[in-house]
Design a protein around this motif. Structure first.
Motif, PDB file in Angstrom:
ATOM      1  N   GLU A 463       0.824  -1.202   0.000  1.00 39.50           N
ATOM      2  CA  GLU A 463       0.000   0.000   0.000  1.00 39.50           C
ATOM      3  C   GLU A 463       0.862   1.258   0.000  1.00 39.50           C
ATOM      4  N   ALA A 464       0.316   2.324  -0.572  1.00 34.94           N
ATOM      5  CA  ALA A 464       1.060   3.560  -0.783  1.00 34.94           C
ATOM      6  C   ALA A 464       1.609   4.136   0.513  1.00 34.94           C
ATOM      7  N   SER A 465       0.844   4.030   1.597  1.00 34.51           N
ATOM      8  CA  SER A 465       1.290   4.633   2.860  1.00 34.51           C
ATOM      9  C   SER A 465       2.603   4.033   3.344  1.00 34.51           C
ATOM     10  N   LEU A 466       2.798   2.728   3.115  1.00 34.02           N
ATOM     11  CA  LEU A 466       4.060   2.083   3.502  1.00 34.02           C
ATOM     12  C   LEU A 466       5.120   2.268   2.419  1.00 34.02           C
ATOM     13  N   ALA A 467       4.704   2.181   1.157  1.00 38.89           N
ATOM     14  CA  ALA A 467       5.665   2.281   0.060  1.00 38.89           C
ATOM     15  C   ALA A 467       6.380   3.631   0.072  1.00 38.89           C
ATOM     16  N   GLN A 468       5.658   4.703   0.367  1.00 34.49           N
ATOM     17  CA  GLN A 468       6.268   6.035   0.386  1.00 34.49           C
ATOM     18  C   GLN A 468       7.300   6.161   1.502  1.00 34.49           C
ATOM     19  N   ARG A 469       7.002   5.600   2.648  1.00 35.05           N
ATOM     20  CA  ARG A 469       7.944   5.665   3.769  1.00 35.05           C
ATOM     21  C   ARG A 469       9.199   4.846   3.467  1.00 35.05           C
ATOM     22  N   LEU A 470       9.022   3.680   2.856  1.00 37.24           N
ATOM     23  CA  LEU A 470      10.178   2.835   2.559  1.00 37.24           C
ATOM     24  C   LEU A 470      11.005   3.400   1.414  1.00 37.24           C
ATOM     25  N   ALA A 471      10.340   4.092   0.487  1.00 36.40           N
ATOM     26  CA  ALA A 471      11.079   4.677  -0.633  1.00 36.40           C
ATOM     27  C   ALA A 471      12.070   5.724  -0.149  1.00 36.40           C
ATOM     28  N   ARG A 472      11.719   6.418   0.930  1.00 35.55           N
ATOM     29  CA  ARG A 472      12.650   7.397   1.487  1.00 35.55           C
ATOM     30  C   ARG A 472      13.911   6.731   2.030  1.00 35.55           C
ATOM     31  N   ALA A 473      13.793   5.432   2.363  1.00 34.94           N
ATOM     32  CA  ALA A 473      14.973   4.674   2.812  1.00 34.94           C
ATOM     33  C   ALA A 473      15.582   3.877   1.653  1.00 34.94           C
ATOM     34  N   ARG A 474      15.138   4.192   0.421  1.00 33.77           N
ATOM     35  CA  ARG A 474      15.610   3.512  -0.791  1.00 33.77           C
ATOM     36  C   ARG A 474      15.318   2.011  -0.749  1.00 33.77           C
ATOM     37  N   LEU A 475      14.169   1.666  -0.209  1.00 34.75           N
ATOM     38  CA  LEU A 475      13.718   0.269  -0.155  1.00 34.75           C
ATOM     39  C   LEU A 475      12.428   0.156  -0.956  1.00 34.75           C
ATOM     40  N   TYR A 476      12.343  -0.880  -1.781  1.00 38.45           N
ATOM     41  CA  TYR A 476      11.192  -1.066  -2.656  1.00 38.45           C
ATOM     42  C   TYR A 476      10.735  -2.523  -2.543  1.00 38.45           C
ATOM     43  N   PRO A 477       9.987  -2.834  -1.500  1.00 42.87           N
ATOM     44  CA  PRO A 477       9.634  -4.233  -1.217  1.00 42.87           C
ATOM     45  C   PRO A 477       8.677  -4.807  -2.269  1.00 42.87           C
ATOM     46  N   GLU A 478       8.757  -6.109  -2.446  1.00 48.32           N
ATOM     47  CA  GLU A 478       7.861  -6.851  -3.325  1.00 48.32           C
ATOM     48  C   GLU A 478       7.271  -8.009  -2.522  1.00 48.32           C
ATOM     49  N   PRO A 479       6.090  -7.850  -1.975  1.00 50.00           N
ATOM     50  CA  PRO A 479       5.481  -8.930  -1.186  1.00 50.00           C
ATOM     51  C   PRO A 479       5.404 -10.250  -1.932  1.00 50.00           C
ATOM     52  N   ALA A 480       5.253 -10.203  -3.255  1.00 49.39           N
ATOM     53  CA  ALA A 480       5.142 -11.442  -4.035  1.00 49.39           C
ATOM     54  C   ALA A 480       6.358 -12.344  -3.856  1.00 49.39           C
ATOM     55  N   LYS A 481       7.506 -11.754  -3.516  1.00 49.01           N
ATOM     56  CA  LYS A 481       8.705 -12.571  -3.305  1.00 49.01           C
ATOM     57  C   LYS A 481       8.627 -13.401  -2.024  1.00 49.01           C
TER      58      LYS A 481
END
Length: 812
Positions: A463-481
């Motif tokens: 979800e965007a709320s988590l993705a935006q916070r992680l992007a600031r830490a240069r992390l781009y998670p993929e739950p499918a993995k």
């Protein structure tokens, strides 16, 4: 994880108001202004109704808009109203009747002097009442009262106390508008009682009182509810309303009856749901319900449905029937779960026990896109009409875009694609209490647990709320993995729990990503928080650094929801008072698996729960919010976030205490008695509902002699004081004496107990310690007084004793 809100306490009477305002004006002012500000009841004015125009709809409009009659204003003296446990006296004052609706007086307004007396039965209810009123008995004088009722006998009792008329028009002018505002909350239930006139067991009485010390509060007597009496008060925070239920319990005749309790008015046995899903938001459903009347005379059928879904049509045998769709009362349990009420008005009363089929059409935006095409399906509320969560047969068909994946409860019995739409049908292989679905642009992997296939589904996005916070830490998670890991983790949980409990209840389990911090379990289907699909490093970047929270998202959450397939899906709680048991058993089953892998993990969780229960608040420690048997009532203005802490935390500790006490009594190495009790509980009910009483009886069946108290093979001592209590005690040893006696040491002394209710009973395990510091269990002491003397025999060489060194008791 519940949202944390702060609530303003309105329980106390405003200071010095009566110094400036006459008594009658104070009553009118408080009732109109406080209740209007709270919006507690005004929400019910926004009801929706539909053709055809049944006469009952006209009755409903009259109930919504009561009229006070100047011809029915009287002085009244010494009228006693007794209904089972309730005793009300109108000592002296003025009363006005609401004009009759369909030949029935349905309400009145009273000013003057009155008194109410209500004595709750049992420890839990007296404790709950005392939390809000500081008294375990409701004994209150009042100055104004607004009465709504469906009880012709009550109208006659009031008339018997009438004296001469007095200032009739002035009284009506003061009360007419407040009466209309306040009438809205009762109109639907009054309609049900009046329409179901063939149901002679149906009675309703509601008092809204201005007490001399407790302020404005409500008293309900409703024979159409499982607990006929309840007392509550509205409190408002800056952003919301919370409805404090002071006490709630069955009436005396129901408590004393030897036979079964009054059956529910309606039971739904079959659901056939055809749903068109239009992501990201819309759901359109045609529902066919097969239902039975449990009691005669049922014409008005009240159902729950998500507040985001609006009904457009209801039919019986293909013919349209009238219905009313109401908004739920803010602050109530119904509203907190995201549901509203709808009432179907049938042209004639149902015949008891004879099935009928009703069809409904409804639609609405019950889903939303949390960002990245990750959908939240059913943002609170039920997506199909319910009359209580009874076990029923389900047949679910979904139409949805072919580029999406949809999973649901039940077996996939057919699937086809037409014009870019999937049409898929799911049918559970046995009755279930809850049905759900989830959809997304998922990738999946599967694992096996014996004959059970476990499939995990997740998106490439969070979800965007988590993705935006992680992007600031240069992390781009993929739950499918993480779907392969998740599938194997759940499969391992199934293998472990199946070996200790019964076989897995369903042929398959599907785990799907949910954009939220919470997770949910449905039969054969789990909604698992996106956070559980992240790596530990990604969760750390989100600020999740607490050891307990990392354990929760990495292991406990999925195992807990998997355990719910037994506790909550295969069997479910009988009433809200038993919800704690289902959550605690699922949670403890998950902890047993964690303990099997690493005993330190269980300790981390139990220590966390203990610390949360002991946290200070302005109204006391969180544990004092109430016993676990209050269920959703634990959420109150006094303790707005106590529900999860008490229900999950104390509940889990209670199961831990039962298990470790049985283990210790069996020699300290075997959990055979514990699992025998759980298997007996799973087999207890052929209709899938179990209660706290069932839990007690299951453990009493395996109770060893060492745990008998006062000579009885009973666990009343534990359930009365621990399950229905709130204490977290502290124990110390005083006046210890160790006297060698041959090959043993006679140990005597006193166990001092503090921070405990006066009748708390605890089986405290006592260990003897030798010169090397090694300890050995020497016996239980039933501590039931502030100071309990004991004498035990310990092995030779015992130099000291220690109480509960393995921390098996919830204590300070």
């Amino acid at each position: 994880m519940a949202a944390r809100n702060r609530y303003m306490n309105l329980n106390r009477k405003p200071k010095n108001c009566s110094k400036y305002v006459p008594v009658w004006k104070l009553g009118v002012y408080l009732i109109t202004k406080i209740m209007t500000v709270c919006l507690l009841l005004a929400a019910l004015g926004h009801a929706q109704s539909a053709a055809p125009q049944d006469p009952a709809l006209g009755i409903y409009r009259q109930l919504l808009n009561p009229v006070l009659s100047a011809a029915d204003v009287h002085k009244i003296r010494q009228v006693a109203i007794d209904r089972e446990d309730l005793h009300v006296v109108l000592e002296d004052g003025t009363i006005a009747f609401i004009q009759a609706v369909d030949g029935h007086i349905t309400g009145a307004v009273f000013e003057g002097e009155g008194e109410i007396l209500l004595v709750p039965p049992g420890r839990a209810e007296r404790t709950s009442l005392a939390l809000f009123t500081r008294q375990s008995v409701l004994d209150e004088h009042f100055r104004t009262a607004f009465l709504r009722f469906f009880d012709d006998k009550l109208a006659e009792e009031l008339r018997a106390g009438f004296r001469e008329p007095e200032d009739a028009q002035e009284f009506v002018n003061r009360w007419q508008e407040p009466a209309r505002t306040l009438a809205r909350s009762d109109s639907l239930v009054l309609l049900q009682s009046m329409t179901n006139a063939g149901d002679t067991s149906s009675h309703y009485f509601h008092l809204r009182l201005l007490g001399s010390t407790l302020g404005l509060f409500d008293v309900f007597f409703n024979t159409n509810t499982p607990e006929q009496f309840s007392v509550a008060q509205a409190a408002q925070s800056e952003r919301s309303i919370i409805f404090d239920v002071w006490t709630s319990f069955p009436m005396r005749s129901v408590r004393e009856a030897k036979g079964p309790s009054l059956p529910a008015p309606i039971r739904i046995s079959d659901f056939r749901l055809h749903s068109k899903v239009e992501p990201p938001t819309n759901l359109e459903v045609e529902a066919e319900l097969t239902l039975f009347a449990g009691r005669p005379g049922q014409r008005a059928l009240i159902l729950e449905l998500s507040r985001y879904l609006k009904v457009s049509e209801v039919k019986l045998d293909g013919k349209p029937v009238a219905f009313i769709q109401n908004e739920s009362v803010e602050g109530t349990e119904l509203a907190r779960h995201g549901n509203d009420l709808m009432t179907i008005i049938l042209p004639a009363a149902l015949e008891k026990g004879r099935p009928v089929k009703i069809t409904l059409k409804y639609a609405g935006a019950v889903m939303f896109d949390a960002g990245g095409e990750v959908l939240y399906v059913g943002a609170r509320g039920t997506w199909y009409p319910q009359a209580g969560a009874a076990f029923a047969n389900f047949d679910l068909t979904f139409e949805y875009p072919a580029n999406w994946t949809l999973v649901a409860t039940g077996k996939r019995v057919s699937s086809a694609t037409k014009n870019g739409q999937h049409i898929t049908r799911f049918v559970p292989d046995k009755p279930i209490a809850h049905a759900g679905f989830n959809m997304g642009k998922f990738e999946s992997e599967s694992a096996s647990a014996g004959d059970v296939i476990v499939s995990s589904y997740a998106s490439q996005n969070i979800e965007a709320s988590l993705a935006q916070r992680l992007a600031r830490a240069r992390l781009y998670p993929e739950p499918a993995k993480q779907v392969e890991r998740t599938a194997h983790q759940a499969a391992n949980a199934i293998l472990f729990l199946s070996s200790e409990l019964d076989p897995f209840p369903y042929s398959s389990l599907e785990i799907t990503q949910l954009p939220a911090l919470l997770s949910q379990s449905w039969p054969g289907l789990i909604y698992l928080s996106s956070t559980a699909f992240l790596t530990p490093g990604e969760r750390t970047a989100l600020g999740i650094k607490d050891t307990y929270l990392e354990l929760l998202f990495s292991e406990l959450m999925l195992t807990h929801e998997t355990a719910h397939q037994w506790w909550g899906d295969a069997v479910d709680w009988q009433s809200y008072r038993d919800e704690w048991m289902i959550e605690a058993l699922a949670n403890y089953s998950a902890l047993l698996m964690l303990e099997n892998e690493d005993s330190e993990k269980m300790k981390i969780v139990l220590d966390h729960y203990r610390a949360e229960l002991l946290k200070d608040t302005p109204n006391g420690i969180v544990a004092e919010a109430g016993p676990v048997t209050l269920g959703g009532r634990l959420t109150s203005s006094m303790f707005p976030v106590a529900y999860e802490t008490v229900l999950y935390g104390r509940g889990t500790w209670l199961i831990h205490m039962l298990r470790t006490t049985l283990r210790r009594a069996s020699g300290g190495k075997s959990d055979a008695l514990f699992f025998k009790a759980l298997k007996g509980l799973l087999a207890k009910s052929d209709h899938g509902k179990i209660s706290t009483r069932d839990l007690q009886e299951a453990f009493e069946q395996v109770l060893p002699p060492e745990l008998t108290y006062e000579g009885r093979k009973s666990l009343d001592w534990f359930f009365d004081s621990w399950v229905n209590g709130i204490s977290i005690p502290q124990f110390e040893v005083e006046d210890l004496h160790l006297v060698p006696a041959g090959k043993q040491v006679k140990v005597s002394g006193t166990i001092k107990e503090s921070h405990a209710a006066k009748d708390l009973v605890t089986a405290v395990p006592v260990y003897g310690k030798n010169a090397k510091g090694d300890s050995q269990f020497i016996g239980f002491v039933f501590v039931d007084e502030p100071k309990t003397e004991f004498t035990l025999n310990a092995p030779a060489g015992t130099k000291d004793i220690v109480l509960d060194p393995e921390n098996t008791i919830l204590r300070r």
